[in-house]
Enzyme design. Structure first.
Site, PDB file in Angstrom:
ATOM      1  N   SER A 157       0.855  -1.188   0.000  1.00 59.10           N
ATOM      2  CA  SER A 157       0.000   0.000   0.000  1.00 59.10           C
ATOM      3  C   SER A 157       0.895   1.244   0.000  1.00 59.10           C
ATOM      4  O   SER A 157       2.055   1.166  -0.392  1.00 59.10           O
ATOM      5  CB  SER A 157      -0.949  -0.031   1.208  1.00 59.10           C
ATOM      6  OG  SER A 157      -1.946   0.953   1.080  1.00 59.10           O
ATOM      7  N   ASN A 158       0.367   2.371   0.431  1.00 56.23           N
ATOM      8  CA  ASN A 158       1.157   3.607   0.493  1.00 56.23           C
ATOM      9  C   ASN A 158       0.648   4.454   1.655  1.00 56.23           C
ATOM     10  O   ASN A 158      -0.237   4.043   2.398  1.00 56.23           O
ATOM     11  CB  ASN A 158       1.085   4.354  -0.848  1.00 56.23           C
ATOM     12  CG  ASN A 158      -0.332   4.717  -1.205  1.00 56.23           C
ATOM     13  OD1 ASN A 158      -0.977   5.507  -0.538  1.00 56.23           O
ATOM     14  ND2 ASN A 158      -0.855   4.094  -2.255  1.00 56.23           N
ATOM     15  N   ARG A 159       1.187   5.646   1.792  1.00 54.11           N
ATOM     16  CA  ARG A 159       0.981   6.438   3.010  1.00 54.11           C
ATOM     17  C   ARG A 159      -0.268   7.325   2.979  1.00 54.11           C
ATOM     18  O   ARG A 159      -0.477   8.123   3.896  1.00 54.11           O
ATOM     19  CB  ARG A 159       2.217   7.300   3.262  1.00 54.11           C
ATOM     20  CG  ARG A 159       3.457   6.461   3.570  1.00 54.11           C
ATOM     21  CD  ARG A 159       4.664   7.358   3.829  1.00 54.11           C
ATOM     22  NE  ARG A 159       4.356   8.365   4.807  1.00 54.11           N
ATOM     23  CZ  ARG A 159       4.761   9.636   4.748  1.00 54.11           C
ATOM     24  NH1 ARG A 159       5.481  10.049   3.744  1.00 54.11           N
ATOM     25  NH2 ARG A 159       4.432  10.483   5.700  1.00 54.11           N
TER      26      ARG A 159
ATOM     27  N   ALA B  55      -4.544   7.607  -3.994  1.00 53.37           N
ATOM     28  CA  ALA B  55      -3.194   7.136  -4.317  1.00 53.37           C
ATOM     29  C   ALA B  55      -3.332   5.640  -4.645  1.00 53.37           C
ATOM     30  O   ALA B  55      -3.258   4.776  -3.771  1.00 53.37           O
ATOM     31  CB  ALA B  55      -2.262   7.362  -3.139  1.00 53.37           C
TER      32      ALA B  55
END
Ligand code: PMT
Length: 207
Positions: A21-23, A88
Site C-alpha cells: 500500500s502507500n501512506r 493514491a
C-alpha cells in the site's frame, strides 16, 4: 453538480495478513468530499481503506484494491458530471494472493508483481463533457511531471503536490499545491488547510 471523488490508498493483498500500500490517509480526498457537499453538490466518495468519518451528506463506497476502486468508479461515473481522482492508487499488485497466511518457508524472497490498471486512463472513454481532475504526487518540484500527467491522462485540471515539502502531501492537515490546466495556466497556492485547498478545487469546477 454530481461529483465523484476517490480518496485514500488502495491495498493490494499478498495473503490475509500482508499487503502492499502507500501512506495516503484519505484526508485530502475526504476534505474534497466535505467541501463539495457543503457547497450543495451531490457527492459520491469512493474510499480506500482509511479510518476517517464520512462527511455529512456524502454517499460513501468503501473499497480495498485498485481493481475494486476501478469497478466502483466505472459504475458511479455515468451519473456524475465531474470526477476528482485524489486516491493514491497502487500501480502494482502481487501476481497471486494466497487465501491462507503464507509460511516463511513458502516464500522465496522475490515478490512477483503485475500492473494495476490506471483508473483515469481506463475510464477516459466515458469522459464526454465531464470534468476530470487529477492529482500529481511528486517528490521534488512537481509541475513538470504534473504537466506531463495532465496531457497524458487527458485531464481538465491537475493538482500538483510535492509530497516531501513541509506540511504537504501524505497524512498532513495542510497542503501546498499548484493548479495546472491544459491552456498552460498555473496557479501556485500557499500552504493552507486541506479543506481550504479542497474549496479552491471545487470553486474551479463550479467556474
Ligand atoms: O490522503 P492524504 O494523506 O491526505 O494524502 C493526499 C495525497 C498525497 C494522496 C493527494 O494529495 C495526492 O497527491 N493524490 C494523488 C496520489 C497519486 O497517486 O498520484 P500519482 O501522481 O501517482 O497519480 C496521478 C493521478 O493518476 C492521480 O489523480 C491518481 O489518482 C491517478 N491514478 C494513479 C494510478 C492509477 N493506477 N490510477 C489512477 O487513476
Amino acid at each position: 453538480m454530481k461529483i465523484l471523488i476517490t480518496a485514500g490508498p488502495t491495498r493490494e493483498p499478498l495473503d490475509p495478513v500482508r499487503f502492499i500500500s502507500n501512506r495516503s490517509t484519505g484526508k485530502m480526498g475526504f476534505a474534497l468530499a466535505q467541501a463539495a457537499a457543503e457547497a450543495g453538490h451531490t457527492v459520491t466518495l469512493v474510499a480506500g481503506p482509511v479510518t476517517l468519518p464520512t462527511p455529512a451528506g456524502v454517499r460513501r463506497i468503501d473499497v480495498c484494491t485498485a481493481l475494486e476502486m476501478l469497478d466502483a468508479v466505472t459504475q458511479a461515473l455515468p451519473a456524475c458530471e465531474a470526477f476528482i481522482s485524489c486516491a493514491a492508487v497502487a500501480d502494482w499488485r502481487p501476481e497471486t494472493c494466497s487465501s491462507t497466511k503464507l509460511k516463511k518457508s513458502e516464500m522465496s524472497g522475490t515478490l512477483r508483481l503485475v500492473r494495476n490498471p490506471d483508473i483515469l486512463r481506463t475510464v477516459r472513454p466515458l469522459k464526454g463533457t465531464r470534468k476530470f481532475v487529477g492529482f500529481a504526487a511528486e517528490t521534488g518540484e512537481p509541475t513538470a511531471e504534473a504537466a506531463r500527467k495532465l496531457r497524458d491522462k487527458g485531464l481538465d485540471l491537475i493538482v500538483a503536490n510535492d509530497v516531501t515539502a513541509p506540511g504537504a502531501g501524505f497524512a498532513t492537515e495542510t497542503n501546498r499545491v499548484t493548479l495546472l490546466t491544459p491552456d498552460g495556466s498555473r496557479e501556485a497556492l500557499p500552504l493552507m488547510d486541506k479543506l481550504e485547498v479542497a474549496r479552491r478545487i471545487i470553486a474551479w469546477l463550479e467556474a
